[in-house]
Write an enzyme that holds these catalytic residues in place. Structure first.
Site: not given
Lengths: 233, 233, 233, 233
Positions: C28, C44-45, C73-75, C94, C96, C119, C168, C226
């Site tokens: 998310n 969420s989901g 989102s549950s987060d 976030h 995984h 960098d 996690h 840069y």
């Protein structure tokens, strides 16, 4: 000016992305016109998705911009040192490709373990020494080129057309920009195979010299018989 | 001549690329017409992107070009030795696929660890011995074939239709060119799984003989019951 | 309301999928409007394939839904803690992603081994401590944010714009939602390179401080040179 | 008959290929109509590229073909045992996915190392014991089902909806054919993360029970609050 070379350099930069060697702007390819003493190089930090061949930057051998609306790649001084020291090179590539960086970070040469390696690199692909703090402070990109050249002292840079710079990543070169990209792709693939080999069997020995000779000279030099003509990149 | 076989060999070469077994020109597939005693093989070093079925080269069993505007693959003598020694083969493949090369470079057989392997290879996929300097100097590609044949002395080459040549890479074969490609893809996949297994648990033992038997004969031979008919490649 | 920010957050979420950081709904992205004190976040989901920019949810700084037909989102509480504690952040991500989770599960910081890392991240990417059973029971997502903030006590979160939460996975942030995704992609890539480096050579040392300084400040801050302008994400 | 279920099973089989879980014909998905006591399953060894939903085979609970021009998957008896023993399952999947097979060959459970795992599997994904020679000779596919059921004695198969069969590969299940595929994809991804974790840090401990509980019950059961409704597969 240099429209043909700009197109070649542009195509080589895009091929680097297509071959999975680069994410975001993490790479650059240049090409040289040795007669005019000019180098064409990717602009710094410009998105590949919108870049065109006309965005390529022309610099002279001291790095002054001769043509181009963008700043050239920040690695331009490294490319110039390589062109000056290795007179047969027509193209230079820098990437942060995954397995090349792995060996650079581990501080290890990529050992010549087999014929895949030997077909393109006549021996280990060396890892440079560390740059000193002074070298980095004074002229980082220039001294990156210098440490590459130092690593090839007494060796033929066209026989091993690539290197990993310690804690940094690979540089490769070739007779053309496309050839340099080819060698950069091979460098990463043989680095992947070497990584696998070493984690599978840490006591693996290098390929025998006579098999290394056979495969390298099957493809390169006067007695080459692979392909329909010259395979040199 | 041999239009149908040329098309099959061409398609098999292209499938090798589509399956991710080959980058650039690093592989070749051939097919044989045993009645005519002729072999159709990929030309040497020709770009897959522009190659057509009509570019396939026809050679006789001594490697003389019978038809074709290109030179045949430099590995042609290896293919011919395999066809002569293994009379049931209809197609032969050579690749530098990543995990096959990993075992070739490490000098290890690919152990039969599970049913994925057993479904296609009835036992370990062997790694050949080193070629000697003399064998390489005198007739490299021919002796590559000879060391493969030597490795299968007393064994059925159709039960284990592939090998890794020490420090080089895999060869695989089958009843057709497409079947040979199938076996080359399986070889690389089971090599990947074996690599993972050995790095995860170095003390892993091979699959039990009775499970190896069950899976192999479920798919191959008179009592096979997998699929809608013969699954032999 | 917040149409522009919703579109940015939606695009950033889709880019996370395009870059291979997320399968299914495993990630998310949010963005903040600091003037209004509102955060836009993925629902969420909800399936990425059917999600539109209008499905983004608007919450206030206490997590109350201000607009949107879906649950956020549950987060969300984790994102809010990060926005409150790190005032320069404009976007939070976030995932995984595979290599970020690898270090999170192994309970190890991602060491700064080279210039690819330097960098974008000025030093190791830290792994948080374990959450306690009480912290998890009482307010899991809130305390996930708190342990991230605790990990950065006395450090500049914009200099190391990411973390792996123990057992996690990664959180990353940036000046915009797109910049946060950029940093999340870099985090996973340098984690992959670090994994390779550590399994190849377990005794590898971190990059020297002066090379870390050089690369970080080549891209960030007042003396950056840069790119064509600011490269800060 | 069962047109809707055939389409679901067909789509689930194709999704398995799209998700990279299967090459060639190395996988199969089935679905059950519990009211009618009929199972729809992929035909054995049929090419995915030409297969249509009408090629799905209908069998009864003893494995007799009720409808279909093809032979059903040779793994049909395994699927039937799972349906009989685990009454909440609506779909079953078998693959030879790379990381699932890695743990199957190494003979190791896939340890629950983190929240990615805990979101879908409430604890380690077990590896079965070896089948005996007698079990294999007498009724191989049936006994493969039996050893799976034996592995879950006293456990809830819906809380850990997958297994790796020793020296063979993964089976997964779910409330629908699509849900079973989802779980098969997650199994392989968490196996990959576990492989990475164990090779990076062999002394890694499992996730704490309270974090495992938190993540599992955040998504499953009466108090779930992730997503827009039920996330159970």
């Amino acid at each position: 000016m240099l429209e043909q070379l700009k197109k070649e350099v542009y195509e080589a930069n895009m091929d680097l992305v297509a071959k999975g060697m680069v994410i975001y702007t993490w790479g650059n390819v240049s090409g040289i016109d040795r007669e005019k003493g000019l180098v064409v190089i990717k602009p710094s930090g410009v998105d590949y998705a919108t870049m065109t061949w006309e965005d390529m930057v022309v610099v002279d051998m001291e790095g002054n911009v001769v043509e181009g609306k963008y700043k050239p790649s920040s690695d331009t001084p490294t490319h110039l040192v390589i062109y000056k020291a290795f007179p047969e090179t027509g193209g230079v590539v820098h990437t942060h490709s995954t397995y090349g960086v792995t060996f650079a970070q581990a501080g290890l040469d990529i050992p010549a373990f087999g014929t895949t390696h030997a077909d393109y690199f006549y021996g280990d692909i060396p890892c440079t020494r560390d740059l000193t703090a002074q070298e980095i402070e004074e002229a980082y990109e220039l001294n990156t080129g210098n440490v590459i050249v130092e690593t090839f002292a007494g060796k033929d840079p066209m026989a091993v057309p690539g290197v990993v710079v310690k804690n940094h990543g690979p540089f490769a070169w070739g007779r053309t920009p496309a050839g340099a990209v080819y060698n950069a792709v091979v460098l990463d693939k043989v680095a992947e195979m070497a990584y696998n080999t070493m984690t599978l069997n840490p006591r693996t020995k290098r390929v025998q010299q006579y098999l290394l000779d056979k495969h390298y000279f099957r493809k390169h030099g006067a007695n080459a018989y692979y392909g329909q003509g010259s395979e040199d990149h």
